[in-house]
Design a protein around this motif. Structure first.
Motif, mmCIF file in Angstrom:
data_model
loop_
_atom_site.group_PDB
_atom_site.id
_atom_site.type_symbol
_atom_site.label_atom_id
_atom_site.label_comp_id
_atom_site.label_asym_id
_atom_site.label_seq_id
_atom_site.Cartn_x
_atom_site.Cartn_y
_atom_site.Cartn_z
ATOM 1 N N GLU A 16 -7.054 0.505 2.042
ATOM 2 C CA GLU A 16 -6.526 -0.797 1.676
ATOM 3 C C GLU A 16 -5.201 -0.974 2.399
ATOM 4 O O GLU A 16 -4.289 -0.158 2.248
ATOM 5 C CB GLU A 16 -6.320 -0.929 0.169
ATOM 6 C CG GLU A 16 -5.839 -2.318 -0.235
ATOM 7 C CD GLU A 16 -5.858 -2.549 -1.738
ATOM 8 O OE1 GLU A 16 -5.521 -3.674 -2.156
ATOM 9 O OE2 GLU A 16 -6.229 -1.619 -2.481
ATOM 10 N N GLU A 18 -1.977 -3.593 3.874
ATOM 11 C CA GLU A 18 -1.245 -4.862 3.880
ATOM 12 C C GLU A 18 -0.840 -5.230 5.300
ATOM 13 O O GLU A 18 -0.556 -6.380 5.604
ATOM 14 C CB GLU A 18 -0.005 -4.767 2.985
ATOM 15 C CG GLU A 18 -0.343 -4.610 1.514
ATOM 16 C CD GLU A 18 0.882 -4.648 0.624
ATOM 17 O OE1 GLU A 18 1.991 -4.902 1.148
ATOM 18 O OE2 GLU A 18 0.740 -4.429 -0.590
ATOM 19 N N GLN A 19 -0.812 -4.206 6.168
ATOM 20 C CA GLN A 19 -0.484 -4.428 7.579
ATOM 21 C C GLN A 19 -1.286 -3.451 8.416
ATOM 22 O O GLN A 19 -1.339 -2.255 8.118
ATOM 23 C CB GLN A 19 1.015 -4.227 7.821
ATOM 24 C CG GLN A 19 1.455 -4.623 9.226
ATOM 25 C CD GLN A 19 2.966 -4.585 9.373
ATOM 26 O OE1 GLN A 19 3.671 -4.049 8.527
ATOM 27 N NE2 GLN A 19 3.476 -5.157 10.456
ATOM 28 N N GLY A 38 -10.357 -9.237 1.142
ATOM 29 C CA GLY A 38 -9.179 -9.628 1.897
ATOM 30 C C GLY A 38 -9.469 -10.648 2.977
ATOM 31 O O GLY A 38 -10.627 -10.964 3.282
ATOM 32 N N THR A 71 -3.979 -11.521 3.675
ATOM 33 C CA THR A 71 -3.890 -10.999 2.305
ATOM 34 C C THR A 71 -4.344 -9.542 2.331
ATOM 35 O O THR A 71 -5.182 -9.166 3.162
ATOM 36 C CB THR A 71 -4.782 -11.805 1.337
ATOM 37 O OG1 THR A 71 -6.154 -11.695 1.763
ATOM 38 C CG2 THR A 71 -4.380 -13.269 1.330
ATOM 39 N N PRO A 72 -3.792 -8.667 1.447
ATOM 40 C CA PRO A 72 -4.145 -7.248 1.447
ATOM 41 C C PRO A 72 -5.649 -7.047 1.583
ATOM 42 O O PRO A 72 -6.442 -7.683 0.878
ATOM 43 C CB PRO A 72 -3.625 -6.758 0.090
ATOM 44 C CG PRO A 72 -2.457 -7.659 -0.187
ATOM 45 C CD PRO A 72 -2.861 -9.009 0.349
ATOM 46 N N THR A 73 -6.038 -6.200 2.501
ATOM 47 C CA THR A 73 -7.447 -6.074 2.874
ATOM 48 C C THR A 73 -7.956 -4.656 2.673
ATOM 49 O O THR A 73 -7.308 -3.692 3.077
ATOM 50 C CB THR A 73 -7.653 -6.501 4.341
ATOM 51 O OG1 THR A 73 -7.233 -7.864 4.500
ATOM 52 C CG2 THR A 73 -9.117 -6.385 4.733
#
Length: 280
Positions: A16, A18-19, A38, A71-73
């Motif tokens: 998971e 965020e970047q 995401g 969005t967080p993926t």
């Protein structure tokens, strides 16, 4: 740019993020990336595609790719190499595995979800969820079960790529035309085997029926498809190899380099050298 290598026949990973790592990556293996959840943008070979939950991407060797996460993926990664495909085919697990090398190597190198067959979308989701559960639970034989699921996923991916190779092929396309496509791909370096009479004889169908059937199923004549497939192979070599034009001409059975140049310019509006420079 970072070159990454694979040291196992295949590996799976679940993250998971965020970047996405800022380094633009180029792999020496195949990589399937599934979006469990995401949103964001997939960047591949300078092209962009907005991704969302349920998208599946195929990154082929030498593709340059990254993700811009909105969005967080949650990403699921499945990495495998040509050795894995060949080993499985030699072990006789599936004839389909044998043809994957042709299909996967000639994917479009463009962005976008590769799942074109609607019935395969929930199936892929279920298979990936099963792998994640096996990894979490670590029960007896979990590695063998994961390997079997991986084989199934790769087979489904090959089917979806095969379905979209000709421009007008449909999800309901029969097995016969897929077998003909595979035959063409397998014999693309053998001009005698690509003559209409050789294909009709191989599949034990009449020349007249073969031509009508193939055109109806794919929207292209046999010769148009063969010519377009050769062009895709030329493009792949120009973009992803250091082969000289005369070497490509020899490999694909053009009479000489000028013949290849003439055919390529007719379809692309530029010669192969110009195409290579423009794409770099």
């Amino acid at each position: 740019m970072t070159n990454t290598n694979l040291y196992l026949p295949f590996e799976v990973d679940f993250k998971e993020l965020e970047q996405f790592p800022k380094t633009i990556r180029k792999n020496n293996f195949f990589e399937l990336i599934y979006v469990v959840d995401g949103t964001g943008i997939q960047v591949i070979n300078d092209n962009k595609f907005q991704y969302q939950k349920g998208n599946l991407f195929l990154i082929t060797p030498q593709d340059v790719h990254s993700f811009e996460i909105t969005t967080p993926t949650k990403f699921f990664f499945l990495r495998f190499n040509e050795y894995y495909i060949k080993t499985n085919s030699q072990n006789g697990q599936s004839e389909t595995i044998l043809r994957m090398e042709y299909i996967l190597q000639n994917a479009s190198h463009r962005p976008g979800c590769i799942l074109k067959n609607k019935i395969d979308k929930p199936l892929i989701s279920l298979l990936i969820e099963s792998i994640i559960q096996e990894l979490d639970n670590q029960q007896i034989y979990h590695q063998k079960i994961i390997e079997q699921i991986v084989n199934t996923i790769i087979t489904i991916v090959a089917r979806n790529i095969a379905l979209k190779l000709p421009k007008n092929i449909k999800e309901s396309t029969g097995e016969m035309v897929l077998e003909i496509l595979h035959y063409i791909q397998e014999n693309i370096y053998n001009p005698k085997q690509l003559k209409s009479n050789a294909i009709s004889e191989h599949f034990n169908i009449s020349l007249h029926y073969l031509g009508k059937y193939f055109k109806k199923q794919t929207g292209e004549t046999l010769q148009e498809y063969i010519a377009n497939y050769k062009l895709r192979l030329i493009e792949a070599r120009l973009l992803n190899s250091d082969m000289r034009i005369n070497e490509i001409a020899d490999e694909l059975n053009f009479s000489d380099e000028s013949h290849l140049n003439k055919v390529f310019r007719k379809h692309k509006g530029m010669n192969p050298s110009e195409f290579r420079k423009k794409s770099n």
